[in-house]
Enzyme design. Sequence first.
Site, PDB file in Angstrom:
ATOM      1  CG  LEU A 135       7.307   1.547  -0.861  1.00 34.17           C
ATOM      2  CD1 LEU A 135       8.095   1.209  -2.131  1.00 34.17           C
ATOM      3  CD2 LEU A 135       6.337   0.423  -0.530  1.00 34.17           C
TER       4      LEU A 135
ATOM      5  N   GLY B 184       4.961 -10.378   3.746  1.00 31.99           N
ATOM      6  CA  GLY B 184       5.719 -10.301   4.995  1.00 31.99           C
ATOM      7  C   GLY B 184       5.036 -11.037   6.134  1.00 31.99           C
TER       8      GLY B 184
ATOM      9  CB  SER C  85       2.930   2.557   6.146  1.00 34.36           C
ATOM     10  OG  SER C  85       3.544   1.703   5.203  1.00 34.36           O
ATOM     11  NE  ARG C  86      -3.033   1.746   9.663  1.00 31.75           N
ATOM     12  CZ  ARG C  86      -3.424   0.697   8.924  1.00 31.75           C
ATOM     13  NH1 ARG C  86      -2.730  -0.417   8.957  1.00 31.75           N
ATOM     14  NH2 ARG C  86      -4.485   0.777   8.150  1.00 31.75           N
TER      15      ARG C  86
ATOM     16  CD  GLN D  62      -1.834  -8.816   4.049  1.00 31.83           C
ATOM     17  OE1 GLN D  62      -2.656  -7.929   4.143  1.00 31.83           O
ATOM     18  NE2 GLN D  62      -0.562  -8.559   3.784  1.00 31.83           N
TER      19      GLN D  62
ATOM     20  CG  HIS E 142       6.894  -1.896   2.124  1.00 33.10           C
ATOM     21  ND1 HIS E 142       6.789  -0.759   2.892  1.00 33.10           N
ATOM     22  CD2 HIS E 142       5.678  -2.489   2.162  1.00 33.10           C
ATOM     23  CE1 HIS E 142       5.556  -0.669   3.373  1.00 33.10           C
ATOM     24  NE2 HIS E 142       4.853  -1.698   2.951  1.00 33.10           N
TER      25      HIS E 142
ATOM     26  CG  MET F  71      -1.896  -1.194   1.158  1.00 32.01           C
ATOM     27  SD  MET F  71      -3.473  -0.886   1.964  1.00 32.01           S
ATOM     28  CE  MET F  71      -2.951  -0.588   3.635  1.00 32.01           C
TER      29      MET F  71
HETATM   30  P1  AMP Z   1       1.453  -2.941   3.451  1.00 27.55           P
HETATM   31  O1  AMP Z   1       2.049  -1.900   2.575  1.00 27.55           O
HETATM   32  O2  AMP Z   1       1.439  -2.577   4.899  1.00 27.55           O
HETATM   33  O3  AMP Z   1       0.137  -3.463   2.944  1.00 27.55           O
HETATM   34  O4  AMP Z   1       2.447  -4.188   3.388  1.00 27.55           O
HETATM   35  C1  AMP Z   1       2.830  -4.742   2.162  1.00 27.55           C
HETATM   36  C2  AMP Z   1       3.656  -5.972   2.416  1.00 27.55           C
HETATM   37  O5  AMP Z   1       4.807  -5.631   3.183  1.00 27.55           O
HETATM   38  C3  AMP Z   1       2.914  -7.047   3.218  1.00 27.55           C
HETATM   39  O6  AMP Z   1       3.237  -8.330   2.697  1.00 27.55           O
HETATM   40  C4  AMP Z   1       3.460  -6.854   4.607  1.00 27.55           C
HETATM   41  O7  AMP Z   1       3.402  -8.014   5.409  1.00 27.55           O
HETATM   42  C5  AMP Z   1       4.898  -6.478   4.297  1.00 27.55           C
HETATM   43  N1  AMP Z   1       5.490  -5.778   5.437  1.00 27.55           N
HETATM   44  C6  AMP Z   1       5.018  -4.683   6.070  1.00 27.55           C
HETATM   45  N2  AMP Z   1       5.811  -4.358   7.097  1.00 27.55           N
HETATM   46  C7  AMP Z   1       6.814  -5.265   7.133  1.00 27.55           C
HETATM   47  C8  AMP Z   1       7.958  -5.484   7.971  1.00 27.55           C
HETATM   48  N3  AMP Z   1       8.223  -4.683   9.005  1.00 27.55           N
HETATM   49  N4  AMP Z   1       8.755  -6.520   7.683  1.00 27.55           N
HETATM   50  C9  AMP Z   1       8.501  -7.352   6.640  1.00 27.55           C
HETATM   51  N5  AMP Z   1       7.450  -7.207   5.808  1.00 27.55           N
HETATM   52  C10 AMP Z   1       6.619  -6.178   6.058  1.00 27.55           C
END
Ligand code: AMP
Length: 286
Positions: free
Chosen positions: A33, A147, A186-187, A153, A37, A30
């Site tokens: 980054l 991740g 991201s949050r 998820q 990511h 989303m």
């Molecule tokens: P998001 O942008 O939050 O929807 O995450 C996109 C992808 O990045 C998903 O597969 C998440 O599980 C992965 N992700 C987010 N944060 C992390 C992290 N700290 N370590 C590894 N993967 C992550």
Amino acid sequence: MKVIYSVTDMYEAAMQVRSRGERIGFVPTMGFLHDGHLSLIKKARSVSDWVVVSIFVNPTQFCPGEDYERYPRDMRRDVELCRNEGAHIVFAPEAVQMYAADHAVYVEESDFSSGLCGALRPGHFRGVATVVAKLFNIVQPHVAVFGMKDAQQLRVIERMTRDLNFPVEIVAAPIVREPDGLAMSSRNKYLTPESRSKAVRIYESLRHAERLYQEGMRDAGAIRDSMASLLQGATDLRIDYIATVDYETLKPVDRIERAALVAVAVRIGGVRLIDNTVIPYISRET
Ligand code: AMP
């Protein structure tokens, strides 16, 4: 590296890559980054020839009252990060490209989605499964990287991929953390300095659970109680849940006899953060 905004252009680009006999690796995100990511992009590069990163804040996975509108966005920076990381395509569709005004078909995984975050965010995993299914159809990946940060998820996507026969290999990547242990997200950007300093307790509570297990504790309830006391030491930290579930079934366990997912969701200063660990440790890296 190309940035593609249109669904049909993305599909055509994917078909061209496939016609050359190259393998497409896919990283759905989303945006906004961070190094978590980027680790997925690295992983995708190592298992494929051509890496597509999607950046799409998916409206259908946000529940009413959640942060869809104010979810952080920075497309220019994201594109640069993807370029530096060696991605080949950034796919960044508009919501109107992805969802027709009268969109009416959804993908619902009805087992793994029911507990943990699914119980508190009704419709969230339906939105996730739907958008990932659509993205799989558009991007035509051979392999997709997710991740462990979002372990539920990942399990939902694995189940959807199996049950709907998507010819996509799902690869899991480990959680990337800040130096003090806070899982990157991201949050995290929403956290005030005060909330940020409290947020490290989430990681500490998971390390605490790992330690208790290593010391011989198997009672999942006792481990959860001990984690809760540690978390409750921080003012303004509200626990959404602390859960101990079997990693394979995602069903709650009373005793930890085999790989269990210990998952935490909290709210600090209005920001919802999740994190987890698997004990005894199993490498989910493939
Ligand atoms: P998001 O942008 O939050 O929807 O995450 C996109 C992808 O990045 C998903 O597969 C998440 O599980 C992965 N992700 C987010 N944060 C992390 C992290 N700290 N370590 C590894 N993967 C992550």
